[in-house]
Design a protein around this motif. Structure first.
Motif, short mmCIF file in Angstrom:
data_model
loop_
_atom_site.label_atom_id
_atom_site.label_comp_id
_atom_site.label_asym_id
_atom_site.label_seq_id
_atom_site.Cartn_x
_atom_site.Cartn_y
_atom_site.Cartn_z
N LEU A 221 8.36 95.18 16.36
CA LEU A 221 9.03 96.48 16.30
C LEU A 221 8.85 97.18 14.96
CD1 LEU A 221 12.38 95.58 18.11
CD2 LEU A 221 10.37 96.73 19.06
N SER A 222 8.07 96.58 14.06
CA SER A 222 7.85 97.20 12.76
C SER A 222 6.93 98.41 12.90
CB SER A 222 7.23 96.19 11.78
OG SER A 222 5.92 95.85 12.19
N LYS A 223 6.96 99.28 11.88
CA LYS A 223 6.10 100.45 11.90
C LYS A 223 4.63 100.06 11.96
CE LYS A 223 8.90 104.02 9.63
NZ LYS A 223 8.97 104.96 8.49
N LEU A 224 4.26 99.05 11.20
CA LEU A 224 2.87 98.64 11.17
C LEU A 224 2.40 98.22 12.56
CD1 LEU A 224 0.52 97.86 8.99
CD2 LEU A 224 1.11 95.56 9.72
N SER A 225 3.21 97.42 13.25
CA SER A 225 2.84 96.96 14.60
C SER A 225 2.71 98.14 15.55
CB SER A 225 3.88 95.97 15.12
OG SER A 225 3.91 94.80 14.33
N TYR A 226 3.60 99.12 15.40
CA TYR A 226 3.53 100.31 16.26
C TYR A 226 2.21 101.05 16.02
CZ TYR A 226 4.29 105.11 17.73
OH TYR A 226 4.14 106.34 18.31
N TYR A 227 1.85 101.25 14.76
CA TYR A 227 0.60 101.96 14.46
C TYR A 227 -0.61 101.18 14.97
CZ TYR A 227 3.53 104.64 11.19
OH TYR A 227 4.50 105.43 10.64
N VAL A 228 -0.60 99.88 14.77
CA VAL A 228 -1.73 99.05 15.18
C VAL A 228 -1.88 99.05 16.69
CG1 VAL A 228 -2.57 96.67 15.30
CG2 VAL A 228 -1.72 97.58 13.13
N ARG A 229 -0.78 98.89 17.41
CA ARG A 229 -0.84 98.91 18.88
C ARG A 229 -1.35 100.26 19.39
NH1 ARG A 229 4.19 96.36 18.55
NH2 ARG A 229 5.22 98.33 19.07
N SER A 230 -0.89 101.33 18.76
CA SER A 230 -1.30 102.66 19.19
C SER A 230 -2.80 102.87 18.97
CB SER A 230 -0.51 103.72 18.41
OG SER A 230 -0.88 105.01 18.78
N MET A 231 -3.30 102.51 17.78
CA MET A 231 -4.74 102.66 17.51
C MET A 231 -5.57 101.77 18.41
SD MET A 231 -5.07 103.09 13.36
CE MET A 231 -4.31 101.51 12.99
N SER A 232 -5.12 100.53 18.61
CA SER A 232 -5.84 99.59 19.47
C SER A 232 -5.90 100.10 20.90
CB SER A 232 -5.16 98.22 19.42
OG SER A 232 -5.73 97.34 20.34
N SER A 233 -4.77 100.60 21.40
CA SER A 233 -4.73 101.12 22.76
C SER A 233 -5.69 102.29 22.93
CB SER A 233 -3.30 101.55 23.09
OG SER A 233 -3.23 102.16 24.35
N THR A 234 -5.71 103.18 21.93
CA THR A 234 -6.62 104.33 21.99
C THR A 234 -8.07 103.89 22.03
OG1 THR A 234 -5.03 105.71 20.78
CG2 THR A 234 -7.33 106.44 20.82
N LEU A 235 -8.43 102.92 21.20
CA LEU A 235 -9.83 102.46 21.15
C LEU A 235 -10.24 101.72 22.42
CD1 LEU A 235 -10.39 101.27 17.47
CD2 LEU A 235 -11.01 103.43 18.55
N TYR A 236 -9.32 100.94 22.99
CA TYR A 236 -9.66 100.22 24.21
C TYR A 236 -9.84 101.19 25.38
CZ TYR A 236 -9.16 95.46 22.48
OH TYR A 236 -9.36 94.27 21.82
N VAL A 237 -9.02 102.24 25.43
CA VAL A 237 -9.20 103.27 26.46
C VAL A 237 -10.53 103.97 26.26
CG1 VAL A 237 -8.35 105.48 27.33
CG2 VAL A 237 -6.74 103.65 26.85
N SER A 238 -10.85 104.29 25.01
CA SER A 238 -12.12 104.93 24.71
C SER A 238 -13.29 104.05 25.11
CB SER A 238 -12.19 105.24 23.21
OG SER A 238 -13.46 105.76 22.87
N MET A 239 -13.19 102.75 24.81
CA MET A 239 -14.26 101.82 25.17
C MET A 239 -14.46 101.77 26.68
SD MET A 239 -14.61 97.78 24.19
CE MET A 239 -13.24 97.30 25.25
N ASP A 240 -13.36 101.67 27.43
CA ASP A 240 -13.46 101.60 28.90
C ASP A 240 -14.07 102.87 29.47
OD1 ASP A 240 -12.34 99.10 28.84
OD2 ASP A 240 -10.31 99.79 29.31
N GLU A 241 -13.62 104.03 28.97
CA GLU A 241 -14.15 105.30 29.48
C GLU A 241 -15.62 105.47 29.12
OE1 GLU A 241 -12.61 107.44 31.49
OE2 GLU A 241 -11.01 105.95 31.56
N THR A 242 -16.00 105.05 27.93
CA THR A 242 -17.41 105.14 27.51
C THR A 242 -18.29 104.25 28.37
OG1 THR A 242 -16.71 105.59 25.23
CG2 THR A 242 -18.99 104.88 25.56
#
Length: 640
Positions: free
Chosen positions: A387-408
Motif C-alpha cells: 500500500l506504499s506510494k512506491l508500490s502503487y507507482y510500480v504497479r501502475s507503470m508495470s500494468s501500463t507496460l504489460y498492456v502495451s506489450m500485449d497490444e503490440t
C-alpha cells in the motif's frame, strides 16, 4: 500422606510461575513513579525512553517523505505503535510482563493527554497480546488439569487435584491417569475452576465420561481427554472476567492528572457578564482577558492537547478568518489599507518556514534509528508495503507496460496474418526477416484492376486496428510518463532525506524489485543515479511555523491581538500587543531548543536550534505594538 506432600510440592513450584496480580500492580506502580520522576534506570524504562524518541523520528520521516496518506483499512493508533515496544521487552516472568503491558496502557493515556480508563487498558495492544498468550497457555494446561479432575471424579486417578472435588463413581477399566508435574499455571487454574460456568460444563462433561466409559471402557483415555478439552474451552470466560478486573484495579491505583486551566474560561465569562452594562469596564476586562490568554499561549499552552487544539481552532482561527473577511469588506469604505497591509504580512509569514535547513533534524544525526524496533516499519511504509506510494507507482507503470506489450504483440500478429494471406493470394513469394527482404510475385494477377476489392479487404482490418493501437499507445505513453515522473520524484525524496543505511536498503530493494518481481521495469534502474545519491549528505528539512511550539504560540497570539484590533479598538489591544511583543523578544533571545510537533498522540521531537531561524513572526509581534500606538496617537487618545 505421600500424595498430599506431592500436591504441596507442585503448588510450591507453580507459585513461582503463575500470575500474581498484586505483584504485577506493584511493579506497575513502581514503573509509573520512576517514569514520572524521569528515572530511566529500570531496563524497561530505558527501552521505552529510547524507543519513544525513535517512534517520533520514524513518524516524522515517514510524514516528511511520504505524507499522511494511509490506505490501510484500520489506521494504527498510539497503542499499536507502543505494541512494538512490548514485543521486544524482556520480562523475567509473567508478573513483570503484565506490568509492562499495563505501563504501556498508561503511556497511551499520557500521550493522548487523558487519564487512564478501562477502555484504554482493555484495547491496548500490549495488554491484549499478553492475555491472548496467557489464555492460550492456560487453555493448553487446562486440558490436562480437567483430565486430572475428571479422572479423579470417576475413580481413575488416586492423586486428588488441589481443588474442592469429590469422587462420584469408581469405574472399572484398565486405564489409570497419571497426575501432571509440569502445570505452570496450576494455582491460576485452581482459581478459575470455581467459576460457575466452568462448574456447570464440568458437571455435564463428567456425566458424559461416565456414560461413554460404561459403554466402552477400552477407550477411557479418549473419552476423558475429549471431554477435558471441551471443558478447557470454557476457561476463557473467567479469564476475561479476570482481565477486566485487572483493568479496573489499575485504574484505581493510577495517579490522575488534573488540569485546572479550564477554570479561566469560567472567570472570563463571569467577568464579561458582570460588566456587560458598563462599556468602559467591559473593554478593560476584554483587554485583560486577551492579555492573560496571550500570556497563557506563550508560556503554558500545550499544543499536543486535542482539547486545546480544537478550542483554538474553533475560536482563534475561525475568529481570525472572520476578521479577515470583515477587513476585506471594509477596506475600501473606511480606507483601512494599513490594517490590510498588516493582515497580508501576517498571512504571508504563516507560510514561510520558521527554521530553514534545520541541520539537527537531518537523518545523518540519528544512527540509532537503524537499531530501533520502528526502522522496519519505516521501510515498510515508505517502500516495501503493497500500500506504499512506491508500490502503487510500480504497479501502475508495470500494468501500463504489460498492456502495451500485449497490444503490440496483437498488432504484430495481425501483420504476420496479413502477410500470410498476401502469400496465399500470390502477392508475395518470399519474406526474410534478417536481412530484410520481400520477394514480390512476378505475376500481376493480385495487382490487376480486378482485385481492388481483395487488396482493400486484405489491409482494411489491420489499418483500423493500427490506427486504434497508435491512439491507445500514445495514451499509455502519456500515462506511463506521468506516473514515472511521480515515481522519480518520490525516489529522489527518499534518497535526499535518507541517511546512508536507509539509502542502501532502499537501493537494494529497488534492484531486487525491478530484477525479480518486475523485470519489465528493469530499464528504470539505469535512470536512477545510485552513485550520486550514495555520496550525498542527508537533506536538512525546513520547519513550518505550524510545526514548532514557540512559533505556534506566537502565531496564535498574533491572531488574538489582530482580532482585538479589528473587533474592538486599539486602546483595548495595546496591552495584549505589549505582552505579545515582550514575550516574543524573550522567546527569541532565549531560544536554544526546538520542540517540533510530529503527529497527534506522538511525542514531540526536541532538537537544538540550528539553521536560519526566520525572524518574521517575531518582528510582526513587535510591530503590532507600534501599529497600535500609531492608531492611538493619530486619534489623539491617551495610551494609559
Amino acid at each position: 500422606m505421600r500424595k498430599y506432600v506431592f500436591v504441596s510440592l507442585v503448588l510450591l513450584v507453580v507459585q513461582i510461575f503463575s500470575l500474581d496480580m498484586q505483584n504485577s500492580l506493584e511493579i506497575y506502580t513502581q514503573l509509573v513513579n520512576q517514569y514520572n520522576q524521569r528515572d530511566f534506570s529500570h531496563p524497561f524504562l530505558s527501552l521505552v525512553e529510547r524507543e519513544l524518541n525513535n517512534l517520533s523520528l520514524y513518524r516524522y520521516y515517514k510524514l516528511l517523505i511520504s505524507g499522511s496518506t494511509d490506505k490501510r483499512e484500520a489506521m494504527p493508533d498510539v497503542g499499536d505503535y507502543l505494541g512494538s515496544i512490548y514485543d521486544v521487552a524482556q520480562a523475567d516472568n509473567e508478573d513483570e510482563q503484565l506490568a509492562f503491558s499495563l505501563f504501556l496502557s498508561y503511556l497511551v493515556a499520557r500521550m493522548n493527554r487523558t487519564n487512564l480508563t478501562t477502555d484504554i487498558v482493555m484495547k491496548n495492544n500490549g495488554f491484549v497480546k499478553f492475555f491472548s498468550t496467557y489464555r492460550d497457555s492456560l487453555t493448553k494446561e487446562a486440558r490436562t488439569f480437567f483430565a486430572w479432575v475428571i479422572s479423579y471424579q470417576v475413580g481413575l486417578c488416586e492423586e486428588k487435584p488441589p481443588v474442592e472435588v469429590e469422587k462420584i463413581v469408581q469405574l472399572e477399566t484398565d486405564y489409570t491417569f497419571q497426575p501432571p508435574s509440569n502445570l505452570q499455571h496450576l494455582s491460576d487454574l485452581s482459581l478459575f475452576y470455581s467459576d460457575s460456568s466452568v462448574q456447570q460444563t464440568l458437571k455435564e462433561a463428567v456425566q458424559r465420561v461416565i456414560d461413554n466409559i460404561t459403554k466402552d471402557p477400552t477407550r477411557a483415555m479418549t473419552h476423558i481427554n475429549r471431554e477435558a478439552s471441551f471443558v478447557a474451552r470454557d476457561i476463557s470466560k473467567p479469564v476475561t472476567t479476570f482481565q477486566a478486573h485487572i483493568a479496573e484495579r489499575v485504574i484505581n491505583i493510577t495517579p490522575k492528572d488534573m488540569n485546572l486551566w479550564w477554570m479561566r474560561f469560567v472567570v472570563y465569562i463571569l467577568s464579561i457578564v458582570i460588566t456587560l452594562k458598563h462599556r468602559k469596564l467591559l473593554m478593560i476586562i476584554l483587554s485583560l482577558v486577551a492579555s492573560f490568554e496571550i500570556f497563557y499561549l506563550m508560556y503554558f499552552f500545550n499544543f499536543l492537547s486535542t482539547t486545546e487544539s480544537l478550542l483554538y481552532g474553533l475560536f482563534v482561527v475561525i475568529g481570525f478568518l472572520f476578521a479577515f473577511f470583515l477587513l476585506m469588506r471594509d477596506s475600501l469604505k473606511k480606507r483601512r489599507f494599513l490594517e490590510l497591509v498588516v493582515l497580508c504580512v501576517i498571512v504571508i509569514s504563516f507560510f514561510v518556514p520558521f527554521v530553514f535547513n534545520c541541520s539537527t533534524l537531518s537523518m545523518d544525526n540519528f544512527d540509532q534509528l537503524k537499531e530501533s524496533v520502528y526502522y522496519s516499519t519505516l521501510k515498510r511504509e515508505l517502500f516495501q508495503d503493497e500500500l506504499s506510494k512506491l508500490s502503487y507507482y510500480v504497479r501502475s507503470m508495470s500494468s501500463t507496460l504489460y498492456v502495451s506489450m500485449d497490444e503490440t504483440k496483437k498488432v504484430i500478429t495481425e501483420f504476420v496474418d496479413v502477410l500470410s494471406k498476401a502469400h496465399e493470394k500470390k502477392a508475395v513469394e518470399e519474406i526474410t526477416i534478417v536481412p530484410e527482404y520481400v520477394g514480390f510475385s512476378s505475376s500481376f494477377d493480385f495487382f490487376s484492376g480486378d482485385n481492388f476489392d481483395q487488396r482493400i479487404a486484405l489491409f482494411s482490418g489491420s489499418s483500423k486496428n493500427l490506427q486504434s493501437y497508435l491512439l491507445d499507445e500514445k495514451s499509455r505513453k502519456s500515462s506511463f510518463g506521468s506516473v514515472y515522473e511521480r515515481f522519480s520524484n518520490y525516489v529522489r525524496k527518499i534518497m535526499m532525506f535518507s541517511t546512508g543505511y536507509l539509502r542502501e536498503d532502499f537501493s537494494a530493494y529497488l534492484r531486487d524489485l525491478f530484477t525479480i518481481k518486475y523485470p519489465i521495469l528493469s530499464s528504470l534502474l539505469t535512470k536512477i543515479p545510485f552513485d550520486v545519491y550514495s555520496k550525498m549528505e542527508s537533506m536538512k528539512p525546513d520547519i513550518p511555523v505550524s510545526k514548532e511550539k514557540t512559533s505556534v504560540s506566537i502565531m496564535l497570539s498574533i491572531m488574538v491581538v489582530f482580532m482585538c484590533m479589528i473587533f474592538l479598538n486599539s486602546k483595548t489591544s495595546i496591552l495584549p500587543s505589549i505582552i505579545l511583543a515582550g514575550s516574543a523578544i524573550f522567546k527569541w533571545l532565549s531560544m536554544k531548543d526546538l520542540e517540533i510537533f510530529v503527529e497527534q498522540g506522538i511525542p514531540t521531537l526536541k532538537v537544538n536550534v540550528s539553521g536560519w531561524v526566520n525572524p518574521g513572526i517575531f518582528i510582526i509581534a513587535v510591530t503590532l505594538v507600534f501599529f497600535n500606538l500609531y492608531k492611538l496617537l493619530r486619534k489623539g487618545e491617551k495610551v494609559l
